[in-house]
Design a protein around this motif. Structure first.
Motif, PDB file in Angstrom:
ATOM      1  N   CYS A 104      -4.327  -2.195   6.373  1.00 21.45           N
ATOM      2  CA  CYS A 104      -4.263  -2.245   4.900  1.00 21.45           C
ATOM      3  C   CYS A 104      -4.047  -3.675   4.378  1.00 21.45           C
ATOM      4  O   CYS A 104      -3.657  -4.554   5.103  1.00 21.45           O
ATOM      5  CB  CYS A 104      -3.163  -1.322   4.380  1.00 21.45           C
ATOM      6  SG  CYS A 104      -1.487  -1.864   4.704  1.00 21.45           S
ATOM      7  N   PHE A 109       0.854  -1.181   0.000  1.00 23.21           N
ATOM      8  CA  PHE A 109       0.000   0.000   0.000  1.00 23.21           C
ATOM      9  C   PHE A 109       0.894   1.237   0.000  1.00 23.21           C
ATOM     10  O   PHE A 109       1.862   1.327   0.763  1.00 23.21           O
ATOM     11  CB  PHE A 109      -0.883  -0.012   1.254  1.00 23.21           C
ATOM     12  CG  PHE A 109      -2.030   0.953   1.216  1.00 23.21           C
ATOM     13  CD1 PHE A 109      -3.054   0.799   0.306  1.00 23.21           C
ATOM     14  CD2 PHE A 109      -2.094   2.011   2.113  1.00 23.21           C
ATOM     15  CE1 PHE A 109      -4.131   1.678   0.279  1.00 23.21           C
ATOM     16  CE2 PHE A 109      -3.162   2.895   2.097  1.00 23.21           C
ATOM     17  CZ  PHE A 109      -4.185   2.734   1.181  1.00 23.21           C
ATOM     18  N   LEU A 140      -9.788   2.626   3.852  1.00 26.16           N
ATOM     19  CA  LEU A 140      -9.274   1.291   4.156  1.00 26.16           C
ATOM     20  C   LEU A 140     -10.416   0.304   4.391  1.00 26.16           C
ATOM     21  O   LEU A 140     -10.343  -0.861   3.982  1.00 26.16           O
ATOM     22  CB  LEU A 140      -8.366   1.349   5.386  1.00 26.16           C
ATOM     23  CG  LEU A 140      -7.028   2.053   5.192  1.00 26.16           C
ATOM     24  CD1 LEU A 140      -6.315   2.227   6.528  1.00 26.16           C
ATOM     25  CD2 LEU A 140      -6.140   1.306   4.211  1.00 26.16           C
ATOM     26  N   ILE A 191      -2.766   2.455   9.707  1.00 28.58           N
ATOM     27  CA  ILE A 191      -2.916   2.018   8.312  1.00 28.58           C
ATOM     28  C   ILE A 191      -2.187   0.698   8.100  1.00 28.58           C
ATOM     29  O   ILE A 191      -2.691  -0.207   7.418  1.00 28.58           O
ATOM     30  CB  ILE A 191      -2.377   3.097   7.360  1.00 28.58           C
ATOM     31  CG1 ILE A 191      -3.286   4.346   7.395  1.00 28.58           C
ATOM     32  CG2 ILE A 191      -2.275   2.569   5.926  1.00 28.58           C
ATOM     33  CD1 ILE A 191      -2.718   5.545   6.675  1.00 28.58           C
ATOM     34  N   LYS A 215      -9.946  -3.139  -3.368  1.00 32.57           N
ATOM     35  CA  LYS A 215      -8.599  -3.340  -2.827  1.00 32.57           C
ATOM     36  C   LYS A 215      -7.574  -3.328  -3.951  1.00 32.57           C
ATOM     37  O   LYS A 215      -6.464  -2.800  -3.789  1.00 32.57           O
ATOM     38  CB  LYS A 215      -8.517  -4.658  -2.058  1.00 32.57           C
ATOM     39  CG  LYS A 215      -7.178  -4.856  -1.364  1.00 32.57           C
ATOM     40  CD  LYS A 215      -7.165  -6.067  -0.466  1.00 32.57           C
ATOM     41  CE  LYS A 215      -5.842  -6.183   0.268  1.00 32.57           C
ATOM     42  NZ  LYS A 215      -5.785  -7.352   1.179  1.00 32.57           N
TER      43      LYS A 215
END
Length: 343
Positions: free
Chosen positions: A343, A47, A283, A339, A293
């Motif tokens: 993620c 990510f 997210l 995150i 995604k």
């Protein structure tokens, strides 16, 4: 004509000879470029976080900030690739205000473009040499990108520039990802037309040369919100917006469908703390829908050493934005770790 020549500026080739990129930095950047390319082509599921100040106003505080990012990336690099946001030239809605380090290496001094191009090249080079993290900048002036094209790993074309033909043509010749933001109107079709143009080959005039490009398969979209006819902010980071973009990509004949979500600007209504909530919502949307995604490759976050913003003056707080307000370091660090977990 109402033009006054202040300086004859050196060509990009001359500036690169005066401030060359060393071989070790070239190797570091080449590795980074390949890692970033793999994310956009789907070979890697890491990510992307493009994070940094609204405007890079001071080399010392910017380099300090990137050193802090490097320390975090060492802990999260198995899932996250951090690209420092180092924007050295800024669009001004009315034409007034600080236009970035390119124009004013010292915000308290008059414009000096000769000193500016030297200052921004030295700063970007320091970042690669000292941290190994090559950065992102904005392609505000297409003819000027050649001063930094060997140092950058990501470029963004802003909302006010995305309809401009020269930006689209120059983006088609870049060998790094170029993100096309939606225009201030929020129109998706304009943004996707820009991606289409950037992904195709072109023949045009660039810096007094007749040039040809092969097209940039890494050109992609950036959602940053828009405004209605009354100037009211309309965000476009919600699940329904991402699905609409996904459907538009499916109908378009484009390579490597991808979007970066800008958590600030009109998505946050310039309420900088909202970036934390927006990042988490994006997210959640990615986790809920596998197609999203694959589409949503990362986030753009405006952050600096100190939170908020300040006016330009003699007693400025180092590391505090002089353009749009930014998250402070503590919130940024915590958000990156959150995150990483989600993620």
């Amino acid at each position: 004509m109402a033009f006054k020549i202040n300086h004859e500026l050196p060509s990009p080739d001359v500036l690169k000879e005066l401030i060359p990129m060393d071989e070790e930095s070239k190797q570091k950047k080449a590795i980074r470029d390949e890692q970033i390319k793999d994310i956009f082509t789907g070979k890697s599921d890491k990510f992307i976080l493009i994070v940094g100040p609204c405007s890079a106003d001071n080399p010392e505080t910017v380099v300090e900030y990137v050193h802090r990012l490097k320390a975090i990336e060492d802990k999260v690099s198995d899932k996250i690739l951090i690209i420092p946001r180092v924007y050295t030239n800024k669009p001004r809605t009315t034409g007034d205000g600080y236009k970035g380090m390119l124009h004013q290496p010292d915000p308290n001094e008059p414009s000096d473009l000769l000193s500016g191009i030297i200052a921004i090249r030295k700063m970007h080079l320091r970042i690669v040499q000292e941290t190994g993290l090559s950065a992102a900048d904005e392609m505000l002036y297409p003819n000027n990108r050649d001063y930094l094209d060997d140092l950058l790993s990501y470029e963004a074309v802003g909302a006010r520039s995305v309809e401009n033909q020269q930006h689209r043509l120059v983006a088609s010749g870049a060998d790094i990802p170029v993100g096309m933001k939606n225009p201030t109107s929020g129109d998706f079709s304009v943004m996707l037309n820009s991606v289409t143009a950037a992904q195709h080959p072109h023949n045009f005039i660039h810096r007094l040369y007749d040039v040809e490009t092969t097209g940039n398969p890494l050109a992609h979209t950036i959602l940053r919100g828009g405004v209605d006819k009354f100037g009211t902010a309309i965000p476009n980071y919600h699940y329904e917006d991402l699905i609409r973009l996904l459907d538009a990509y499916k109908k378009a004949d484009l390579k490597n469908p991808a979007v970066i979500v800008d958590c600030n600007h009109y998505n946050s209504g310039k309420k900088y703390k909202e970036q934390i909530r927006i990042a988490k919502e994006v997210l959640h949307s990615r986790k809920y829908n596998p197609e999203l995604k694959n589409l949503v490759k990362g986030l753009m976050i405006e952050s600096y050493l100190e939170e908020g913003r300040q006016e330009i003056g003699e007693d400025m707080v180092p590391g505090k934005s002089i353009t749009d307000p930014c998250l402070g370091w503590d919130d940024t660090e915590q958000l990156i770790y959150e995150i990483y977990e989600k993620c």
